[in-house]
Design a protein around this motif. Structure first.
Motif, short mmCIF file in Angstrom:
data_model
loop_
_atom_site.label_atom_id
_atom_site.label_comp_id
_atom_site.label_asym_id
_atom_site.label_seq_id
_atom_site.Cartn_x
_atom_site.Cartn_y
_atom_site.Cartn_z
N ILE A 31 -14.16 27.15 108.62
CA ILE A 31 -13.20 26.59 107.65
C ILE A 31 -11.78 26.63 108.20
CG2 ILE A 31 -12.80 28.78 106.38
CD1 ILE A 31 -12.70 27.08 103.83
N VAL A 32 -11.46 27.69 108.93
CA VAL A 32 -10.12 27.78 109.54
C VAL A 32 -9.93 26.63 110.54
CG1 VAL A 32 -8.75 29.12 111.19
CG2 VAL A 32 -9.73 30.23 109.18
N SER A 33 -10.92 26.43 111.39
CA SER A 33 -10.83 25.37 112.41
C SER A 33 -10.68 24.00 111.76
CB SER A 33 -12.07 25.40 113.29
OG SER A 33 -12.07 24.32 114.19
N LEU A 69 -5.19 33.69 111.53
CA LEU A 69 -4.13 34.16 112.41
C LEU A 69 -4.56 34.18 113.87
CD1 LEU A 69 -1.22 35.18 112.08
CD2 LEU A 69 -2.12 37.51 111.98
N LYS A 70 -5.85 34.35 114.11
CA LYS A 70 -6.35 34.43 115.49
C LYS A 70 -6.46 33.06 116.15
CE LYS A 70 -9.09 38.54 114.38
NZ LYS A 70 -10.45 39.08 114.20
N ASP A 71 -6.46 32.00 115.37
CA ASP A 71 -6.63 30.66 115.92
C ASP A 71 -5.28 30.11 116.37
OD1 ASP A 71 -7.80 28.25 116.62
OD2 ASP A 71 -9.17 28.36 114.92
N GLU A 72 -5.33 29.20 117.33
CA GLU A 72 -4.10 28.56 117.82
C GLU A 72 -3.45 27.78 116.68
OE1 GLU A 72 -2.60 25.49 121.33
OE2 GLU A 72 -4.69 26.09 121.17
N GLY A 73 -2.17 28.03 116.44
CA GLY A 73 -1.46 27.37 115.34
C GLY A 73 -1.66 28.08 114.03
N GLY A 74 -2.45 29.13 114.01
CA GLY A 74 -2.75 29.81 112.77
C GLY A 74 -1.54 30.49 112.14
N SER A 75 -0.69 31.04 112.98
CA SER A 75 0.49 31.75 112.46
C SER A 75 1.39 30.79 111.69
CB SER A 75 1.25 32.39 113.63
OG SER A 75 2.38 33.07 113.15
N VAL A 135 -0.36 37.11 102.35
CA VAL A 135 0.24 36.50 103.54
C VAL A 135 1.25 37.45 104.16
CG1 VAL A 135 1.76 34.65 104.34
CG2 VAL A 135 -0.15 34.12 102.82
N ASP A 136 2.08 38.07 103.33
CA ASP A 136 3.09 39.02 103.86
C ASP A 136 2.39 40.18 104.57
OD1 ASP A 136 5.14 37.51 102.91
OD2 ASP A 136 5.44 38.69 101.07
N ARG A 137 1.31 40.65 103.98
CA ARG A 137 0.63 41.80 104.56
C ARG A 137 -0.01 41.43 105.90
NH1 ARG A 137 -1.63 43.15 100.27
NH2 ARG A 137 -3.67 42.13 100.52
N VAL A 138 -0.59 40.26 105.98
CA VAL A 138 -1.23 39.84 107.22
C VAL A 138 -0.20 39.61 108.30
CG1 VAL A 138 -2.56 37.98 108.30
CG2 VAL A 138 -3.24 38.87 106.06
N LEU A 139 0.93 38.98 107.93
CA LEU A 139 1.98 38.73 108.93
C LEU A 139 2.58 40.04 109.42
CD1 LEU A 139 3.76 35.63 107.36
CD2 LEU A 139 2.41 35.70 109.45
N LEU A 140 2.74 40.99 108.49
CA LEU A 140 3.31 42.29 108.88
C LEU A 140 2.38 43.01 109.86
CD1 LEU A 140 5.57 44.35 108.50
CD2 LEU A 140 4.29 45.30 106.57
N SER A 141 1.09 42.92 109.59
CA SER A 141 0.15 43.58 110.50
C SER A 141 0.17 42.92 111.87
CB SER A 141 -1.25 43.54 109.91
OG SER A 141 -1.71 42.20 109.85
N GLU A 142 0.43 41.63 111.90
CA GLU A 142 0.51 40.93 113.19
C GLU A 142 1.73 41.42 113.97
OE1 GLU A 142 0.94 36.41 115.01
OE2 GLU A 142 1.75 36.92 113.03
N GLU A 143 2.84 41.58 113.28
CA GLU A 143 4.05 42.04 113.96
C GLU A 143 3.85 43.45 114.54
OE1 GLU A 143 7.08 41.79 111.04
OE2 GLU A 143 7.07 39.58 110.92
N HIS A 144 3.16 44.30 113.82
CA HIS A 144 2.92 45.67 114.32
C HIS A 144 2.02 45.67 115.54
CE1 HIS A 144 4.09 47.49 110.15
NE2 HIS A 144 5.14 47.14 110.89
N ARG A 145 1.10 44.66 115.59
CA ARG A 145 0.25 44.57 116.77
C ARG A 145 1.03 44.09 117.97
NH1 ARG A 145 -3.74 42.43 113.13
NH2 ARG A 145 -3.16 40.34 113.77
#
Length: 891
Positions: free
Chosen positions: A818-820, A850-856, A881-891
């Motif tokens: 579905i993401v693709s 978030l893992k897919d190209e353009g997902g961010s 969305v905020d929580r997922v983006l924040l976790s991405e920044e920490h990674r």
């Protein structure tokens, strides 16, 4: 062609803890870069203290996006021996094809400077050309033969002193199809490969022959030590001179046929074909048979039709003219071959006239040879075959008496004789409509046999030409053969032709005409035609003989102009009331009869039974369903319940398949009628019939989605069957309203048939996810949560699902799918939110996104598409969305 600017990318390679990329102006796919990294290294193992001059390498990358020309220098300053510095120019494949000045590009090479490893993009002009120094042709003939005039293999040339210049000229001369895939190396220390295959052409020193001991390709001595080579092909020298002596070498100069321009696979045989074509063009000026070879070549190629090729038309016309010098039998053979080879494409009218005239002249001079030669020609519908038979038929007709007296016709089989009669008017007139042909019983018997057995596509035309020339009572058996199994149109045509020829005065023809139709409904058509002819003794006689009793008097009543309208209508009412379904069905299938009845019956019939019969015949007829509904709906309430149900069943079936949008309201009214009986299987089959247009199917779904509760409930119960049939019948062509209605039916079906809903959801999701260019996201919204929840519970789903699960975590697979699909489509992001929120796994889906190209970027975009959501869902989306983006920044 106007000059354009071509962009050139470049890369530098050299030693840095190993041979590697030092600088680049472009980022390539991994496989492409690996190839360049490997081929930019030294072309084999160097011997101790061996020195070499810079050399060229050229090849396509595996993806086909770029073509590479590289120059390699020996790096004497490296820390270890055997190191090189290579500068590679990367040209887009379409630009490489357009590039004419290969030499100009090669001259731009400069040695790699370790102090300046910036590899910048630059541009060159595509078509600016300059003279290229020549190469000794005598040393290249064997190479040319190996490359183009024989079955090509990978080639190694030993000891050539001008390898770079040879490669420059070859790359300049090649046509686009081979230029894109051709690979070369001017200094190979051993066999070289690119993308799993050997280089097309490499040059190597004489002393390294041993390294090519297992070489499976062609070996050529390029040192000149062997002296002059034997020229093995008639095109070798001219082709070598064009490539290696011409100031601007281009093999396309030989491509008068255009085969090189259409070559997309690098097939060297195309050049041989172009050379052969040029030879045949020269020969055709004196020998007519050369044109046959030219036509053979044209038939083997996708080529402009002869009619649009002025030069080819002139060549064929010239060949036809030159054939006059041949003996008649030889000329006929040549003309037959020529006509066969001209088949398949239109020719100019002037050329067709010349060919037909030539056939007639030759056949008139030698009718026996002409008839004998026809036996070798397949009698089919092709234009040139008909032209051939027409011309020969005219020639034979000029000597008709000799043809009959010598019984030359005995050499013709049935099919050939029928074709002559069909396409040659002169043959038919002279050998049917004149004496002695019309009284020659042997000839008449031969014609009768040919025209009766076997029937083929020319028989109707031949029959028409025979009947149009009948003039004597002796020919009655021939008329009978012509009318064997004839349709009424053919019989009427025969009556009309005989009327024009003899005013139906030949009594012997009467029984043959009537026997062809007696006992068949077509007799009424013949009667109508006879009534249209002048009222004379002969037509009256034949009309009287045709009268017979028949139940199917509808045709007579509706077509007899002498009947008064009031009497006609009254008789129609009586016949309708007495008619059973067999009669009504036959009436409905008769062309134009129901249309005529519609114009005659202007008020409702007097009794419900008559109304029912009339409406049933209309419903079964070929009359437009829209027109039928406009007539029937006002009358339907006069029909009792069971009979009305039967009519509603027929009408809705036809309307669901063929009605226009203007009848949608009428269709809704019929489905809402109390007498309408719901048959779910039948209703589904008609609503999504393969006979219907996508727009009709879409309207049907909207109507069924808005149907009364009892009808809609049955559609929900059969949602899986409905969905399967929609997918089979090209659901991708449905409009947005239809897609949305379908999605609502899926969404609501769970309360009625949860198992069917799940089966439908799996099939629909499998269908919808790949359709990224269509607006099918409502189907994803309806089906994805159902499928996801089923998988999350550990269930595999119904066997009808065709989702492929490469991962043990099946939820993970559908999350990726579905993401693709949403990332690659223009579907509304709000639909992504609806589909995802309903799974109760929203955050995991966002993490997959978030893992897919353009997902961010897409993840941030989702915040802007929450207006259509409930307040609680909007809040959930924002927080997640905020929580997922924040976790991405920490990674």
């Amino acid at each position: 062609m106007p000059a354009t600017e071509i962009q050139i990318e470049q890369q530098c390679h050299g030693y840095k803890g190993g041979h590697q990329l030092l600088g680049t102006s472009v980022k390539l796919a991994r496989e492409d870069q690996d190839i360049i990294d490997r081929l930019s290294d030294v072309s084999g193992s160097l011997r101790p203290d061996e020195k070499f001059s810079p050399y060229l390498t050229s090849y396509p990358v595996p993806s086909g996006d770029y073509y590479v020309i590289a120059k390699t220098w020996q790096d004497l300053e490296a820390r270890r021996a055997g190191c090189v510095l290579t500068r590679s120019f990367l040209i887009r494949s379409n630009d490489w094809v357009a590039l004419g000045d290969v030499q100009g590009l090669i001259e731009k090479f400069r040695v790699v400077d370790r102090q300046d490893l910036e590899a910048e993009t630059f541009t060159i002009t595509s078509t600016s050309l300059r003279a290229i120094p020549p190469v000794d042709v005598s040393q290249t003939i064997e190479l040319v033969e190996a490359l183009f005039l024989e079955e090509r293999q990978p080639i190694v040339v030993f000891g050539a002193v001008e390898a770079d210049l040879i490669i420059t000229r070859l790359l300049t001369a090649l046509w686009p199809g081979i230029k894109l895939v051709f690979s070369t190396c001017s200094f190979a220390l051993g066999p070289r490969t690119v993308s799993g295959r050997s280089f097309d052409l490499v040059f190597s020193p004489q002393e390294l022959r041993s390294r090519f001991a297992k070489w499976e390709g062609r070996r050529i001595d390029g040192s000149g030590e062997r002296g002059s080579r034997v020229v093995r092909h008639r095109w070798s020298l001219a082709t070598a001179r064009l490539i290696f002596e011409d100031a601007t070498p281009a093999l396309s100069k030989l491509d008068a046929l255009g085969v090189l321009a259409r070559d997309h696979s690098g097939d060297e045989s195309r050049l041989r074909l172009a050379l052969l074509w040029n030879d045949l063009v020269d020969q055709s000026k004196e020998s007519p048979t050369a044109v046959l070879g030219m036509l053979d070549i044209l038939h083997s190629q996708v080529r402009t039709p002869v009619a649009h090729d002025h030069d080819m038309v002139l060549a064929v016309s010239q060949a036809v003219h030159l054939s006059k010098a041949m003996e008649p039998s030889k000329r006929l053979e040549f003309l037959v071959l020529l006509s066969i080879k001209l088949e398949g494409a239109p020719i100019p009218l002037r050329l067709a006239v010349d060919l037909r005239r030539s056939f007639a002249q030759a056949a008139s001079a030698d009718a026996s040879s002409a008839v004998r030669l026809l036996g070798s020609v397949v009698p089919d519908v092709r234009f040139m075959t008909r032209l051939l038979f027409s011309g020969i038929g005219e020639g034979v007709a000029r000597s008709a008496e000799k043809f009959l007296s010598e019984q030359t016709f005995s050499m013709l089989d049935d099919e050939h004789l029928v074709l002559l009669l069909a396409v040659s008017r002169s043959f038919s007139i002279q050998l049917v409509g004149n004496k002695p042909a019309c009284v020659d019983n042997v000839w008449i018997k031969r014609l009768s046999t040919a025209i009766a057995f076997p029937r083929n596509e020319f028989t109707p035309i031949a029959t028409e030409n025979i009947v149009a020339n009948l003039m004597d009572e002796h020919q009655a058996p021939l008329l009978k053969a012509c009318l064997r199994d004839a349709q009424i149109a053919t019989i009427i045509q025969a009556v009309n032709a005989i009327w024009k020829k003899s005013q139906l005065t030949i009594n012997a023809f009467d029984s043959e005409l009537l026997d062809a139709v007696t006992g068949r409904p077509d007799l009424l058509e013949l009667r109508r035609f006879l009534l249209a002819l002048p009222e004379v003794e002969s037509t009256t006689r034949l009309l009287s003989l045709s009268l017979d009793t028949s139940v199917e008097e509808f045709v007579w009543l509706l077509q007899e102009d002498r009947l008064g309208e009031a009497r006609r209508v009254k008789m129609l009412y009586s016949l309708l009331e007495q008619s059973n379904d067999t009669v009504l069905g036959g009436l409905a299938r008769t062309n134009n009869i129901m249309e005529r009845m519609l114009s005659v019956i202007t008020t409702p019939p007097p009794s419900p039974r008559t109304i029912h019969a009339y409406l049933k015949a209309l419903a079964w007829s070929n009359v437009s369903i829209d027109r039928v509904l406009s007539v029937e709906l006002p009358m339907l309430q006069e029909v009792p319940g069971l009979l009305r149900s039967e009519l509603l069943d027929s009408l809705t079936s036809k309307a669901l398949r063929f009605a226009s949008p203007s009848s949608n309201r009428s269709l809704c009214e019929m489905i809402a009628d109390d007498a309408f009986v719901v048959n779910p299987d039948y209703l589904v089959a008609n609503a999504v019939s393969s006979e219907s247009s996508p727009a009709r199917i879409s309207d049907n779904l909207v109507i069924l989605n808005r149907a009364p509760a009892a009808v809609r409930r049955e559609m929900l119960r059969y949602i899986d069957n409905l969905s399967f049939k929609l997918i089979q019948n090209h659901a991708e062509r449905m409009n947005d309203d239809g897609i949305f209605a379908w999605s609502q039916l899926i969404a609501d079906s769970g309360k009625i048939n949860p198992t069917g809903q799940l089966r439908a959801a799996g099939a629909v999701l499998t269908f919808a996810l790949p359709q990224i260019h269509l607006n099918v996201s409502p189907l994803v919204v309806a089906s994805f949560p159902l499928v996801y929840r089923e998988l999350k519970q550990g269930n595999e789903g119904p066997s009808v699902w065709s989702i492929f699960f490469p991962d043990w975590d099946r939820c993970k697979t559908v999350r990726k799918e579905i993401v693709s699909s949403f990332l690659r489509s223009s579907w509304p992001p709000s639909d992504f939110l609806r589909a995802s929120l309903a799974t109760e796994d929203f955050e995991r889906i966002l993490n997959t996104l978030l893992k897919d190209e353009g997902g961010s970027e897409y993840l941030r975009l989702l915040r802007e598409h929450t207006n259509d959501l409930e307040a609680e869902d909007r809040k959930c989306v924002s927080k997640t969305v905020d929580r997922v983006l924040l976790s991405e920044e920490h990674r």
